[in-house]
Scaffold this active site. Structure first.
Site, PDB file in Angstrom:
ATOM      1  N   VAL A 106    -109.789   1.301 -82.276  1.00 22.44           N
ATOM      2  CA  VAL A 106    -110.684   2.437 -82.110  1.00 22.44           C
ATOM      3  C   VAL A 106    -110.171   3.559 -83.007  1.00 22.44           C
ATOM      4  O   VAL A 106    -108.962   3.812 -83.071  1.00 22.44           O
ATOM      5  CB  VAL A 106    -110.725   2.918 -80.647  1.00 22.44           C
ATOM      6  CG1 VAL A 106    -111.692   4.103 -80.499  1.00 22.44           C
ATOM      7  CG2 VAL A 106    -111.127   1.786 -79.707  1.00 22.44           C
ATOM      8  N   CYS A 107    -111.089   4.216 -83.706  1.00 26.05           N
ATOM      9  CA  CYS A 107    -110.753   5.387 -84.511  1.00 26.05           C
ATOM     10  C   CYS A 107    -109.662   5.019 -85.533  1.00 26.05           C
ATOM     11  O   CYS A 107    -109.721   3.968 -86.155  1.00 26.05           O
ATOM     12  CB  CYS A 107    -110.353   6.534 -83.585  1.00 26.05           C
ATOM     13  SG  CYS A 107    -110.363   8.175 -84.332  1.00 26.05           S
ATOM     14  N   THR A 108    -108.646   5.849 -85.672  1.00 20.51           N
ATOM     15  CA  THR A 108    -107.614   5.593 -86.680  1.00 20.51           C
ATOM     16  C   THR A 108    -106.644   4.490 -86.285  1.00 20.51           C
ATOM     17  O   THR A 108    -105.707   4.196 -87.039  1.00 20.51           O
ATOM     18  CB  THR A 108    -106.832   6.880 -86.998  1.00 20.51           C
ATOM     19  OG1 THR A 108    -106.319   7.439 -85.784  1.00 20.51           O
ATOM     20  CG2 THR A 108    -107.724   7.897 -87.695  1.00 20.51           C
ATOM     21  N   THR A 137    -113.446   3.219 -89.243  1.00 22.38           N
ATOM     22  CA  THR A 137    -112.493   4.092 -88.568  1.00 22.38           C
ATOM     23  C   THR A 137    -113.150   5.462 -88.443  1.00 22.38           C
ATOM     24  O   THR A 137    -114.347   5.611 -88.708  1.00 22.38           O
ATOM     25  CB  THR A 137    -111.152   4.156 -89.338  1.00 22.38           C
ATOM     26  OG1 THR A 137    -110.204   4.904 -88.576  1.00 22.38           O
ATOM     27  CG2 THR A 137    -111.313   4.811 -90.692  1.00 22.38           C
TER      28      THR A 137
END
Length: 220
Positions: free
Chosen positions: A104-106, A124
């Site tokens: 998830v995300c970075t 990302t």
């Protein structure tokens, strides 16, 4: 009949973004037979970004060499792990036997640092998309991106969508729909500015500037 358990490991670390881990957790824990565990370098508490919230790792990575599903959240703290060989080797080892490797995300950048996204399509957080190229990945500005067993989500709230998709794929669409209803996930935000493609250019630049200032403050 023997009932099998699907083991889900969510890596947590100091400086993670809370919803990156908690959003998918609240989806995945609803699935019968799925055992979701927060895993850290050591058992015990980690603090989220700015230290505002504590989460507890129930197991150390050394004690969890495998998982059916691996999930890596993001947050500013993930950068400190790019050179942590213990964590990177653990990610590679779990990935070798996982059915699904997700982020998830970075968190995708940490998967990239472990060499797991080379030659793959991934996503990302929108401000970090181009960084995926540094790890040999092809960045896509999508809510989530699936490439084989790899499933990467965009920023923060996208982890909930990704987790629901994962449940639909691994169990059944009806199970995912039931979980979505159970957590009453029916978002109707007051503004349609949740993507840089939709937000006014001035707002996008203002958010970028805030991020730049935070990075400078963290490095000073």
């Amino acid at each position: 009949m023997t009932q099998t358990t699907t083991k889900v490991a969510i890596l947590i670390f100091d400086g993670l973004t809370a919803l990156d881990a908690i959003g998918p957790y609240d989806v995945l824990r609803q699935v019968p037979g799925w055992e979701v565990t927060f895993v850290g370098k050591e058992p015990g508490e980690v603090r989220t970004e700015a230290g505002g919230l504590g989460l507890v790792a129930d197991a150390a990575i050394a004690d969890r060499p495998d998982a059916d599903i691996l999930l890596v959240p993001g947050g500013s703290g993930q950068r400190a792990l790019h050179g942590d060989q213990e964590v990177l080797e653990w990610l590679r080892g779990v990935d070798r036997g996982s059915q699904r490797t997700t982020s998830v995300c970075t968190g995708a950048l940490l998967l990239g640092a472990a060499g797991l996204l080379e030659g793959r399509r991934a996503t990302t957080y929108w401000q970090n998309l181009d960084e995926l190229r540094d790890f040999g990945a092809e960045p896509l500005a999508e809510r989530w991106v699936e490439d084989g067993k790899y499933l990467t989500a965009a920023g923060v709230s996208a982890g909930i969508d990704m987790a629901l998709h994962l449940v639909a794929e691994e169990v059944a669409p009806e199970m995912s729909q039931a979980v979505q209803l159970g957590i009453e996930y029916d978002p109707h935000p007051p503004f349609d500015t949740g993507s840089p493609a939709k937000a006014p250019a001035a707002l996008v630049e203002a958010v970028r500037e805030v991020s730049r200032r935070r990075q400078v403050a963290r490095s000073s």
